[in-house]
Design a protein around this motif. Structure first.
Motif, short mmCIF file in Angstrom:
data_model
loop_
_atom_site.label_atom_id
_atom_site.label_comp_id
_atom_site.label_asym_id
_atom_site.label_seq_id
_atom_site.Cartn_x
_atom_site.Cartn_y
_atom_site.Cartn_z
N PHE A 70 -13.05 2.03 -0.95
CA PHE A 70 -12.77 3.46 -0.96
C PHE A 70 -14.00 4.18 -0.45
O PHE A 70 -15.13 3.86 -0.82
N VAL A 84 -6.79 1.83 -8.46
CA VAL A 84 -8.05 2.07 -7.75
C VAL A 84 -8.28 3.56 -7.56
O VAL A 84 -9.38 4.07 -7.80
N ARG A 85 -7.26 4.29 -7.16
CA ARG A 85 -7.42 5.73 -6.97
C ARG A 85 -7.70 6.44 -8.29
O ARG A 85 -8.40 7.47 -8.31
N PRO A 93 -5.09 9.47 -1.12
CA PRO A 93 -4.97 8.10 -0.63
C PRO A 93 -5.77 7.80 0.63
O PRO A 93 -6.06 6.64 0.91
N ASN A 100 -1.71 2.69 -8.44
CA ASN A 100 -2.68 3.80 -8.48
C ASN A 100 -3.94 3.48 -9.27
O ASN A 100 -4.73 4.39 -9.57
N TYR A 108 -10.44 -3.92 -2.29
CA TYR A 108 -10.23 -2.59 -1.74
C TYR A 108 -11.57 -1.91 -1.48
O TYR A 108 -12.52 -2.10 -2.21
N HIS A 121 -19.39 4.41 -1.13
CA HIS A 121 -18.38 3.36 -0.97
C HIS A 121 -18.14 2.64 -2.28
O HIS A 121 -19.09 2.32 -3.01
N THR A 147 0.83 -1.20 0.00
CA THR A 147 0.00 0.00 0.00
C THR A 147 0.87 1.25 0.00
O THR A 147 1.98 1.27 0.54
N VAL A 165 -2.38 5.16 2.72
CA VAL A 165 -3.44 4.17 2.50
C VAL A 165 -3.55 3.28 3.74
O VAL A 165 -2.55 2.89 4.34
N VAL A 183 -11.46 5.79 -8.95
CA VAL A 183 -12.34 6.58 -8.09
C VAL A 183 -12.31 8.05 -8.51
O VAL A 183 -13.36 8.71 -8.57
N LEU A 187 -8.72 5.24 1.02
CA LEU A 187 -8.52 3.90 0.48
C LEU A 187 -8.07 2.92 1.56
O LEU A 187 -7.20 3.23 2.38
N TYR A 188 -8.69 1.72 1.52
CA TYR A 188 -8.39 0.66 2.48
C TYR A 188 -8.18 -0.66 1.74
O TYR A 188 -9.01 -1.03 0.91
#
Length: 255
Positions: free
Chosen positions: A113, A201-202, A239, A199, A111, A188, A51, A55, A205, A242-243
């Motif tokens: 978010f 997922v980010r 970030p 990067n 993940y 979510h 991560t 994050v 989003v 994000l989990y």
């Protein structure tokens, strides 16, 4: 040497990501230092995912090799003791086979978010959500997200410093839901794949938030995907929303 799988939870804010870095605080470094207090030597643990800075993790998985045959509960208790006061916790610990590998044995990463939609500044959620001031059109975002499902060349949603050998990945799930909380409406993102680009997922989003705000359409997202051009991507979101939520294995170690 006995091998143990660790389910790790952490607040990413104080750390420069998971990966050990010289002279910088990292989650990996914190755990390895704690292990060294128990068995004084150099430790080198491996994780399911590296991560980035800021994050968080709810279900990171790592493995470590120990010289002593530890009771898993006592090992987790000892590591947690030496992790204090850092915001890292070994939630579960189990003995695993020698061929178990936290990264290479994994079949899925999931993940979460979180976007908080409200005008008043976040207080309790600060550092744990990405806050936007206006409500988002979740159905439009989901329509756009559906265009990203399946196997694609995700160059558009890949960091320029990504070291993956190929931009081709299979996105198995990108589900967007509205969640009402005492502090305001959250949106979510449940994102699942075997593996992700740096990067990715980010980038998803950030682009989908533009759809929710009305700046982009689902067709724009599909065109961006087909462009295979990083310049076609929307903004990369911060970030702290994000989990790393879960890691799946053929034989789940913690069941």
């Amino acid at each position: 040497m006995p091998r143990y799988a660790l389910q790790v939870e952490y607040d990413g804010a104080p750390f420069h990501g998971w990966q050990r870095q010289k002279s910088l605080a990292s989650v990996q470094g914190a755990i390895e230092n704690a292990l060294a207090r128990i068995e004084p030597r150099t430790h080198n643990i491996a994780a399911a995912g590296r991560t980035d800075t800021g994050v968080h993790a709810l279900g990171q998985v790592a493995h470590c090799d120990m010289e002593r045959d530890w009771d898993p509960f006592r090992l987790s208790e000892a590591v947690n003791y030496h992790l204090k006061p850092q915001p890292v916790a070994i939630v579960r610990c189990v003995a695993v086979a020698d061929d178990f590998h936290a990264r290479f044995s994994a079949l899925e990463r999931r993940y979460l978010f979180r976007i908080l939609c409200r005008r008043a500044p976040a207080t309790h959620q600060r550092g744990y959500v990405w806050q936007v001031k206006n409500q988002l059109d979740v159905p439009a975002m989901q329509e756009a997200a559906n265009r990203l499902l399946g196997e694609h060349d995700f160059t558009t949603f890949r960091s320029t410093i990504c070291q993956a050998l190929t931009p081709i990945k299979t996105l198995e799930r990108l589900k967007i839901t509205k969640v009402e909380t005492p502090h305001g409406t959250e949106v979510h993102f449940d994102v699942r794949a075997r593996s992700f680009l740096h990067n990715q997922v980010r980038s998803f989003v950030g682009t989908l938030e533009r759809v929710g705000s009305g700046s982009l359409t689902p067709d724009d997202v599909e065109r961006a995907l087909q462009a295979r051009d990083r310049a076609a991507c929307g903004p990369v979101c911060p970030p702290h929303g994000l989990y790393l939520a879960h890691v799946g294995y053929p034989q789940p170690p913690f069941d």
